[in-house]
Structure formats: structure tokens, C-alpha cells
Design an enzyme around this catalytic site. Sequence first.
Site, mmCIF file in Angstrom:
data_model
loop_
_atom_site.group_PDB
_atom_site.id
_atom_site.type_symbol
_atom_site.label_atom_id
_atom_site.label_comp_id
_atom_site.label_asym_id
_atom_site.label_seq_id
_atom_site.Cartn_x
_atom_site.Cartn_y
_atom_site.Cartn_z
ATOM 1 C CE1 TYR A 142 -88.868 99.408 12.219
ATOM 2 C CE2 TYR A 142 -87.710 99.743 14.501
ATOM 3 C CZ TYR A 142 -88.551 99.076 13.570
ATOM 4 O OH TYR A 142 -89.330 97.838 13.758
ATOM 5 N NE ARG A 149 -95.124 98.777 12.364
ATOM 6 C CZ ARG A 149 -94.278 98.108 12.331
ATOM 7 N NH1 ARG A 149 -94.161 97.276 11.289
ATOM 8 N NH2 ARG A 149 -93.343 98.109 13.040
ATOM 9 C CE1 TYR A 201 -88.467 92.663 20.392
ATOM 10 C CE2 TYR A 201 -88.177 94.634 18.846
ATOM 11 C CZ TYR A 201 -87.888 93.430 19.256
ATOM 12 O OH TYR A 201 -87.223 92.757 18.238
ATOM 13 N NE ARG A 214 -90.267 88.237 17.214
ATOM 14 C CZ ARG A 214 -89.216 89.303 17.097
ATOM 15 N NH1 ARG A 214 -89.103 89.949 16.196
ATOM 16 N NH2 ARG A 214 -89.110 90.014 18.175
ATOM 17 C CD GLU A 320 -84.908 92.681 9.314
ATOM 18 O OE1 GLU A 320 -84.467 93.287 10.496
ATOM 19 O OE2 GLU A 320 -86.132 92.724 8.946
HETATM 20 C C1 3EB Z 1 -86.758 92.823 15.116
HETATM 21 O O1 3EB Z 1 -86.703 91.638 15.174
HETATM 22 C C2 3EB Z 1 -85.988 93.173 13.904
HETATM 23 O O2 3EB Z 1 -90.753 96.905 12.416
HETATM 24 O O3 3EB Z 1 -91.897 95.784 11.093
HETATM 25 C C3 3EB Z 1 -88.084 93.021 11.594
HETATM 26 C C4 3EB Z 1 -89.012 92.714 11.129
HETATM 27 C C5 3EB Z 1 -87.788 93.854 12.334
HETATM 28 C C6 3EB Z 1 -90.266 93.533 10.952
HETATM 29 C C7 3EB Z 1 -90.974 95.967 11.497
HETATM 30 C C8 3EB Z 1 -88.643 95.236 12.483
HETATM 31 C C9 3EB Z 1 -89.837 94.874 11.761
HETATM 32 O O4 3EB Z 1 -87.159 93.775 15.788
HETATM 33 C C10 3EB Z 1 -86.496 94.609 13.195
#
Ligand code: 3EB
Length: 329
Positions: A142, A149, A201, A214, A320
Site C-alpha cells: 500500500y 501515485r 499525513y 475525503r 472501511e
Molecule cells: C485513510 O483515511 C484510510 O490511499 O486512496 C481511504 C481512502 C484510505 C483512500 C487511498 C486510503 C485511500 O487513510 C485509507
Amino acid sequence: MSGLAPFCIELQPAARADELLNDPQVFAMLRFTQKSRVDAANPGHIDIAMPPAGGQEYIEVWRSPHTLQPGQHGPVHYLYCDDFLFGSLYIGDQDFDDVADATAHAYQEIHDTLEQAGFPALLRMWNYFPRINEESHGLERYRSFCLGRHTALDAWHFPEEQLPAASAIGTLSEGMVIYFVAGKAPGIQIENPRQVSAFHYPPQYGPRSPSFSRATLMNEWGQLYISGTASIVGHETLHIDDVTGQFHEIMANIETVIDQANYASPINCKSLSDCQLIRIYLRNPTNRDLVAQLIKERFGPDLKYQLVQGDICRTDLLLEIEGMYAHCQ
Ligand code: 3EB
């Protein structure tokens, strides 16, 4: 179909698949199966190796009142009209040694496709590939995906404040499948004040941050695309080993995202239960009955949703949930 929306989504019983294939308005059909597959001749016909984890089995049907034109660039096959482009691609595991390289290649091809076709704005991305939590070349796959990406979007000069809603989930069979919606102009990026933006992050979660927002609000279409949403507050996973706790935290996150969208520009989506597509990814299918019970307690017995088995991108995340508000009537 709402206002000027160029497409809409509905869940239909899996038994109706053959009949829906003959419906001229139906341009995409998502199915959850044992093997990932994209039909190059019908780029909307996509199978994802995330088997149904229980409950009523639905296929996801996308409709458009417009006649869509087909197109292709490299591995990307697509359908488009004046307003939007729907594209998909498949990359075999054997084609790349490294997930970062496969992902960077995929996003580069998507970039070239969109540039050529005149749809520069990514609106919603779905990313599916196997063994997402396994380590390879010294990096969790991941995290390697996030690196690839990020690298491609950097080269693209993609503006951070236009990063689209997304999902990235581990499948149970080989092959990377990416499908996406693009437009001529960006939507409104929605973030969640309870969560650090994923693209900010800290580095403890990987060498490059996850490039997604989001949610994407398409206010002129009356649509809202909610990303895969997990039990993360700030940037930390909450409720380790606790499905019920994670579920309630996800609900709080999704309700906040919907509120933020409504502050930005009011929309008729006020709750997850207003969404036409609700997809729940479950790491461990033995939790299916518990999740079904939690949904029933919160939304009553009539809510339609997809419950599928997939690996979430952090090993401590048990489920999720994502939603699409894009109604057909
Ligand atoms: C998160 O909030 C959970 O890497 O495209 C959720 C939706 C998550 C998309 C992505 C990752 C992705 O970090 C993981």
C-alpha cells in the site's frame, strides 16, 4: 436523474445483470467476484476480486441519459460525453515487479488519456490490487502504491487542493484495477476537520502521503462522492481490534464529511443513508453479522449496501465505508 447530472448510480439485485446489460442507458456495471477483470471492449464492465461477504448481493449499475463515445489510450479504456469521462484499466501482476512502478505507470497513462481527451479534472478514483498489506522491496505494498501515485501526480503538477475522493483496497486475486470519473473542471474538495488530510499525513505512514481527499462535491450535478472512510481521527487509527468502535467512528467521520459538503454548498445528501451506493469493505468476513447488525441498528432494515471482503490499507483497520450520492430519479 437529478438536475444536470450526466450519470447516476443504483444498486440492483445480482440476478438482474443480464437484463441490465441490454439497457442502452447502462454504461457501467461493477461486480464483486473471485477474479479481477476489466473488459477492454466495455470499459464499464468491471469485476473486482472482493467477494460478497454476506447479505443481499448487489451489482452496481451506472446510467447516463447521454450517448457515450468510446476511446482508448494505452491501457486506459474509456467512455465519455460532453460532461464526464469514465475510464478503467487493468495491469497484470507480471507486468511490473514493483507496485510503485505499476501505479506510477497507471497514473501516467491516466494523465495522458485525460490530457488528450480534454478532461483534466480527476473527480473520483477507485484503486484495487492484491496483497496490499504485504511487504515487497522493503515497503508495504500500500505504501508503495502511495509512493507511485504521488510520484505520478507530482510529475502531472496535480494541485493538492484538487485531489479527488478515492478508495484503495486489497483484492483477493491478481491484477491491479483502477477505474475513475473525470470532468472538465474540478469539483469542490471536501476535507474532514476530525482528520488530518491524508495528503498531509506524517511520514510514519509511508514515504509519500496518500493522494486523496475525503470527498468530492459536484454541486452543479447535485452529487457527492465520499472516499473510503476508516476509523482514523487526527492521523491515528482508533478502536484497535474493535469492529463496533471502528464502525461508530466511521459514522462520525462520514457524517462530518457530509456536513462539510453541505457548508460548502447545500446538497440533498444529509446522511450516508441518502447515498445510492454504500460499499462496506470488511477485512475479516467473520464480522459480517456484526456489521449487518450495526447497520440495521443505525439505519433500519431497508438500507441497501454492498458488503465485500477486502483488505484495508492499514493492518489495524477492520473495515472501511464509502458512499456515492448520485441518484437516478
Ligand atoms: C485513510 O483515511 C484510510 O490511499 O486512496 C481511504 C481512502 C484510505 C483512500 C487511498 C486510503 C485511500 O487513510 C485509507
